[in-house]
Scaffold this active site. Structure first.
Site, mmCIF file in Angstrom:
data_model
loop_
_atom_site.group_PDB
_atom_site.id
_atom_site.type_symbol
_atom_site.label_atom_id
_atom_site.label_comp_id
_atom_site.label_asym_id
_atom_site.label_seq_id
_atom_site.Cartn_x
_atom_site.Cartn_y
_atom_site.Cartn_z
ATOM 1 C CG ASP A 17 38.109 75.718 24.983
ATOM 2 O OD1 ASP A 17 39.393 75.228 25.006
ATOM 3 O OD2 ASP A 17 37.189 75.296 24.906
ATOM 4 C CG ASN A 72 43.525 74.431 24.666
ATOM 5 O OD1 ASN A 72 42.253 74.264 24.086
ATOM 6 N ND2 ASN A 72 44.430 73.248 24.558
#
Ligand code: MRU
Length: 341
Positions: free
Chosen positions: A231, A241
């Site tokens: 992310d 993440n």
């Protein structure tokens, strides 16, 4: 569209439509998104999720915003502020909003047609990046390997074939992968609902595991690679993440399993030196109660529900972007790698 790709975000004559990921795999329902408020809500409520997918959605939502407030640049910018705040961790959201703002600074100003062209460019670039990463990541795998993935990183989470999922799909197509395991991914079950749905669509055999089974799987040598998306990736290669990713990376290092992170350049945040500066989204504890099949908590029961974690870059063996395969020590802030403004 290439083999196996599926478009979960559509912008056509009927406006912006999203497949409602809350209802998968039982129901494939397309939700109409009439305005920016609905788009921000869809991102917040996980109708659409996955870092690149929320960036693409925000880009199309910026077009809706331009249609909502013609000639009012201040109102358009405020609508984009609200979109940007929908979720904090994935940098792709603010990256896409920044690109739409830069487009509006051009000669056309806040023009829906010029903005739509830019949104389509963002979408198309992600599709191409996915394909490039799939090819580059698959080359790293070796032969006859077992892979374990976490969360969902395929067509539902991106514009195209996906990030980690794209590497798995391409590795499978090339005959390099012998076994695929998908983490269930509590509490929202992105693995057992969404990744399982995507693997089944491609007829790739797989087994779902609960997160707690990862160590046992690695201990018996069933897994050669953990492959995840991201992310946000900071300058030093720290990776935000889905919660549980760091745990997998620690286990992988212990058991001699390699860890690959696959993410487009829009996920790289070279301005943040390290992962401790990333805001981690915390969601409602009810997500945990419901995942356990319990609708109401007993008195005094609370839950802690951070939905992302930070994996230190030195636990990641390689990071695949559309620019190539990067190895430690990572330096995503170096001038040769940073995207020109
Ligand atoms: O909360 P989610 O489902 O949006 O989290 C998604 C992930 O953590 C993915 O692994 C990440 O966005 C990469 S998707 C290509």
């Amino acid at each position: 569209m290439e083999d196996g790709e599926f478009r979960a975000i559509a912008f056509d004559g009927r406006g912006l439509r999203l497949i409602d990921q809350r209802l998968l795999p039982e129901t494939e329902y397309w939700l109409e998104i009439p305005d920016t408020e609905a788009a921000a809500r869809a991102i917040r409520d996980l109708v659409v999720r996955g870092a690149p997918a929320i960036g693409i959605t925000a880009a199309y939502a910026a077009v809706l915003a331009a249609r909502e407030c013609p000639g009012d640049a201040a109102a358009w910018n405020e609508a984009l502020d609200r979109l940007e705040r929908a979720r904090p961790t994935a940098v792709n959201l603010s990256w896409a909003v920044a690109r739409m703002r830069r487009c509006a600074e051009g000669p056309a100003g806040v023009d829906p047609d010029a903005l739509l062209e830019e949104a389509r460019r963002i979408h198309a670039e992600d599709i191409e990046a996915n394909r490039a990463m799939a090819r580059a990541g698959a080359r790293e795998l070796g032969d006859s390997v077992g892979v374990l993935t976490h969360c969902n990183t395929g067509s539902l989470a991106t514009g195209g074939i996906g990030t980690a999922f794209g590497v798995i799909a391409e590795g499978w197509r090339q005959g390099r992968i012998a076994r695929v395991y998908a983490d269930e991914t509590r509490p929202w079950l992105q693995g057992s609902r969404l990744t399982a749905w995507e693997l089944a669509r491609l007829e790739i055999p797989f087994r779902v595991i609960v997160e707690g089974a990862a160590a046992s799987l690695m201990a018996v040598g069933a897994v050669d690679w953990v492959i995840t998306g991201a992310d946000r990736i900071t300058a030093n290669g720290d990776v935000a993440n889905k919660i549980g990713t760091c745990m997998l990376a620690v286990l992988a290092r212990h058991f001699g399993v390699r860890m690959m992170v696959v993410a487009p350049w829009s996920t790289v945040d070279p301005n943040l030196p390290s992962g401790d500066r990333i805001e981690i989204e915390e969601r409602d504890p009810t997500e945990i109660w419901r995942a356990a099949g319990i609708e109401r908590a007993p008195a005094g029961f609370d839950a802690y529900n951070p939905v992302f974690d930070i994996t230190p870059g030195d636990l990641v063996d390689c990071i695949v972007t559309e620019r190539g395969v990067h190895f430690p020590p990572y330096d995503f802030a170096s001038p040769g790698l940073v995207e020109s403004p």
